[in-house]
Design an enzyme around this catalytic site. Structure first.
Site, PDB file in Angstrom:
ATOM      1  N   SER A  94      61.627 101.359 -55.562  1.00  0.00           N
ATOM      2  CA  SER A  94      60.435 102.154 -55.269  1.00  0.00           C
ATOM      3  C   SER A  94      59.368 101.302 -54.581  1.00  0.00           C
ATOM      4  O   SER A  94      59.231 100.118 -54.878  1.00  0.00           O
ATOM      5  CB  SER A  94      59.860 102.709 -56.575  1.00  0.00           C
ATOM      6  N   TYR A 113      56.964 105.003 -49.706  1.00  0.00           N
ATOM      7  CA  TYR A 113      55.838 105.928 -49.728  1.00  0.00           C
ATOM      8  C   TYR A 113      55.047 105.650 -48.470  1.00  0.00           C
ATOM      9  O   TYR A 113      54.475 104.571 -48.322  1.00  0.00           O
ATOM     10  CB  TYR A 113      54.979 105.712 -50.981  1.00  0.00           C
ATOM     11  N   THR A 125      60.250 109.122 -49.093  1.00  0.00           N
ATOM     12  CA  THR A 125      59.948 110.210 -50.033  1.00  0.00           C
ATOM     13  C   THR A 125      58.854 111.083 -49.445  1.00  0.00           C
ATOM     14  O   THR A 125      57.732 110.622 -49.214  1.00  0.00           O
ATOM     15  CB  THR A 125      59.545 109.642 -51.406  1.00  0.00           C
ATOM     16  N   LYS A 150      63.830 112.054 -48.576  1.00  0.00           N
ATOM     17  CA  LYS A 150      63.963 112.494 -49.972  1.00  0.00           C
ATOM     18  C   LYS A 150      62.918 113.561 -50.280  1.00  0.00           C
ATOM     19  O   LYS A 150      61.735 113.364 -49.978  1.00  0.00           O
ATOM     20  CB  LYS A 150      63.785 111.292 -50.910  1.00  0.00           C
ATOM     21  N   HIS A 165      61.830 115.712 -57.119  1.00  0.00           N
ATOM     22  CA  HIS A 165      61.141 114.575 -57.745  1.00  0.00           C
ATOM     23  C   HIS A 165      61.211 114.670 -59.270  1.00  0.00           C
ATOM     24  O   HIS A 165      60.281 114.284 -59.982  1.00  0.00           O
ATOM     25  CB  HIS A 165      59.678 114.533 -57.282  1.00  0.00           C
TER      26      HIS A 165
HETATM   27  C1  FNR Z   1      60.095 109.137 -60.274  1.00  0.00           C
HETATM   28  N1  FNR Z   1      60.534 109.413 -58.984  1.00  0.00           N
HETATM   29  C2  FNR Z   1      60.129 108.626 -57.930  1.00  0.00           C
HETATM   30  N2  FNR Z   1      60.573 108.877 -56.670  1.00  0.00           N
HETATM   31  C3  FNR Z   1      60.233 108.086 -55.633  1.00  0.00           C
HETATM   32  O1  FNR Z   1      60.653 108.336 -54.513  1.00  0.00           O
HETATM   33  N3  FNR Z   1      59.406 107.007 -55.845  1.00  0.00           N
HETATM   34  C4  FNR Z   1      58.912 106.700 -57.069  1.00  0.00           C
HETATM   35  O2  FNR Z   1      58.189 105.727 -57.220  1.00  0.00           O
HETATM   36  C5  FNR Z   1      59.245 107.555 -58.157  1.00  0.00           C
HETATM   37  N4  FNR Z   1      58.746 107.315 -59.410  1.00  0.00           N
HETATM   38  C6  FNR Z   1      59.180 108.075 -60.474  1.00  0.00           C
HETATM   39  C7  FNR Z   1      58.740 107.800 -61.750  1.00  0.00           C
HETATM   40  C8  FNR Z   1      59.216 108.525 -62.844  1.00  0.00           C
HETATM   41  C9  FNR Z   1      58.742 108.191 -64.211  1.00  0.00           C
HETATM   42  C10 FNR Z   1      60.165 109.550 -62.653  1.00  0.00           C
HETATM   43  C11 FNR Z   1      60.734 110.324 -63.811  1.00  0.00           C
HETATM   44  C12 FNR Z   1      60.587 109.853 -61.375  1.00  0.00           C
HETATM   45  C13 FNR Z   1      61.522 110.494 -58.754  1.00  0.00           C
HETATM   46  C14 FNR Z   1      62.942 109.964 -58.889  1.00  0.00           C
HETATM   47  O3  FNR Z   1      63.303 109.210 -57.770  1.00  0.00           O
HETATM   48  C15 FNR Z   1      63.941 111.131 -59.002  1.00  0.00           C
HETATM   49  O4  FNR Z   1      63.711 112.035 -57.958  1.00  0.00           O
HETATM   50  C16 FNR Z   1      63.820 111.850 -60.350  1.00  0.00           C
HETATM   51  O5  FNR Z   1      63.732 110.918 -61.390  1.00  0.00           O
HETATM   52  C17 FNR Z   1      64.994 112.778 -60.586  1.00  0.00           C
HETATM   53  O6  FNR Z   1      64.801 113.563 -61.725  1.00  0.00           O
HETATM   54  P1  FNR Z   1      65.489 113.245 -63.145  1.00  0.00           P
HETATM   55  O7  FNR Z   1      66.950 113.414 -62.943  1.00  0.00           O
HETATM   56  O8  FNR Z   1      65.105 111.867 -63.498  1.00  0.00           O
HETATM   57  O9  FNR Z   1      64.902 114.246 -64.088  1.00  0.00           O
END
Ligand code: FNR
Length: 377
Positions: free
Chosen positions: A116, A140, A166, A248, A272
């Site tokens: 990330s 980002y 993203t 994404k 997300h």
């Molecule tokens: C994320 N996700 C996320 N995505 C991204 O592109 N950059 C990021 O920094 C983050 N940070 C992040 C923090 C937390 C705590 C969560 C739960 C999720 C989204 C992540 O990449 C992904 O899309 C989700 O976690 C998918 O959902 P599930 O399967 O974890 O419920």
């Protein structure tokens, strides 16, 4: 089979094997702040899980499945399974070793980890523990093109093999629990290691972050929100990197078509993890239309709600090339650091091998739409 062998010796798994029990155990050891950070919008999170439950696998028999291959090829690279570790920011909030522990666990299986932008350790420090194991970088896209260009160049130098942009988080959503905590970790600079260490970001500050962290956080907040982004901006990135670019957060088939027009190399269908738009379509429900729009021209990946092997099989049968595992590995991290993540990943791979075989398939390429039926309500 490791679990069975350990069982023979009376050694039980360290972490709960069932994903729901794993989540509950992790909730119990996390701080309220970390719990709030991992949470999301209830309706969208539920929709993500319900969408998987709405499909059933129809197992096939007598197909000689004694040798099975979980492998998958993406962008010319062979991976051990169609599973990547989703980009998740600020991981030190659940364990002090954060991304570094996750990176070592991912590398021990050869599974790709997506770094990330908003990580608690720099991408260089995270990559350092991975050897040659595959890693991608999630961007980002900030208002500072100097930072964007610099961090992408750093990712390339650290051996990242793809850039995942993203799109769904150009502003942080109305997340009641995070707001209740005033997004405190971010305000304290946790999750900003890639920014604070970046020469382009530092050049935009009057004083270095070490001297004036509050001003550095303010600058981050000033450049993070970027609602003005449009499709035309993608050209800028396309010209700056030769790595495959994935988008994404794609959920609409028209956006999938538009991505192809922009020379994009892959898509990640995702909401997300239900953390941005309450009431958003689940990723799995959005997948078939996106796959149809893309018509095999680029790989389509999926995340949001993947909890167990059958979810991976369902996503593959509906046209995803691979999935990104999110929260489950964070639960492992919270409970056991690197070993906890390794246990979650190892269990998922073992579950995949068994469930794929018991469903009658030797590899993922054999799955298609006819492998599933819609569950009767
Ligand atoms: C994320 N996700 C996320 N995505 C991204 O592109 N950059 C990021 O920094 C983050 N940070 C992040 C923090 C937390 C705590 C969560 C739960 C999720 C989204 C992540 O990449 C992904 O899309 C989700 O976690 C998918 O959902 P599930 O399967 O974890 O419920």
């Amino acid at each position: 089979s490791q679990i069975f062998q350990d069982g023979l010796k009376g050694v039980l798994p360290a972490l709960p094997v069932d994903p729901q029990a794993l989540e509950q155990a992790a909730q119990a050891v996390m701080t309220p702040q970390a719990r709030g950070y991992l949470d999301g919008m209830p309706g969208t999170m539920r929709a993500n899980l319900d969408a998987f439950a709405a499909w059933n696998i129809v197992p096939r028999m007598l197909r000689g499945v004694q040798t099975r291959d979980l492998g998958v090829t993406l962008f010319g690279r062979q991976f051990p399974a169609p599973v990547l570790l989703a980009p998740i920011g600020v991981q030190s909030i659940v364990h002090p070793e954060g991304e570094k522990a996750v990176a070592r666990a991912a590398a021990s299986f050869g599974l790709p980890m997506v770094f990330s932008t908003a990580s608690s350790f720099t991408l260089e420090a995270t990559a350092a523990g991975m050897g040659e194991s595959p890693r991608w970088f999630q961007l980002y896209w900030s208002k500072s093109q100097a930072f964007n260009a610099s961090v992408v160049a750093r990712a390339e130098a650290a051996g990242c093999e793809a850039i995942v942009v993203t799109l769904d988080t150009f502003m942080l959503a109305w997340r009641p629990l995070d707001l209740q905590n005033a997004y405190l970790p971010f305000m304290q600079g946790v999750g900003l290691a890639n920014y604070f260490s970046d020469p382009a970001f530092r050049a935009e500050l009057a004083e270095p972050p070490e001297q004036n962290p509050q001003a550095a956080v303010r600058h981050f907040l000033g450049i993070f929100n970027n609602p003005a982004l449009t499709w035309d901006d993608l050209r800028w990135l396309r010209e700056r990197t030769r790595l495959p670019i994935l988008l994404k957060g794609i959920l609409h088939p028209d956006d999938a078509r538009r991505s192809l027009d922009c020379g994009i190399d892959g898509l990640v269908v995702s909401n997300h993890g239900g953390r941005q738009v309450e009431g958003a379509v689940s990723a799995l429900d959005a997948l078939p239309a996106v796959v149809e729009a893309v018509a095999g021209r680029v790989p389509v990946l999926l995340d949001s709600g993947v909890r167990r092997a059958s979810d991976v099989i369902k996503a593959r049968a509906l046209g995803a090339q691979a999935v990104l595992l999110g929260r489950p590995y964070l639960w492992g991290l919270a409970l056991g650091g690197e070993a906890g993540v390794s246990e979650v990943l190892g269990n998922l791979l073992a579950d995949l091998d068994l469930t794929l075989g018991l469903s009658g398939y030797r590899n993922f390429a054999e799955l298609d739409r006819s492998s599933l039926v819609r569950a009767e309500k």
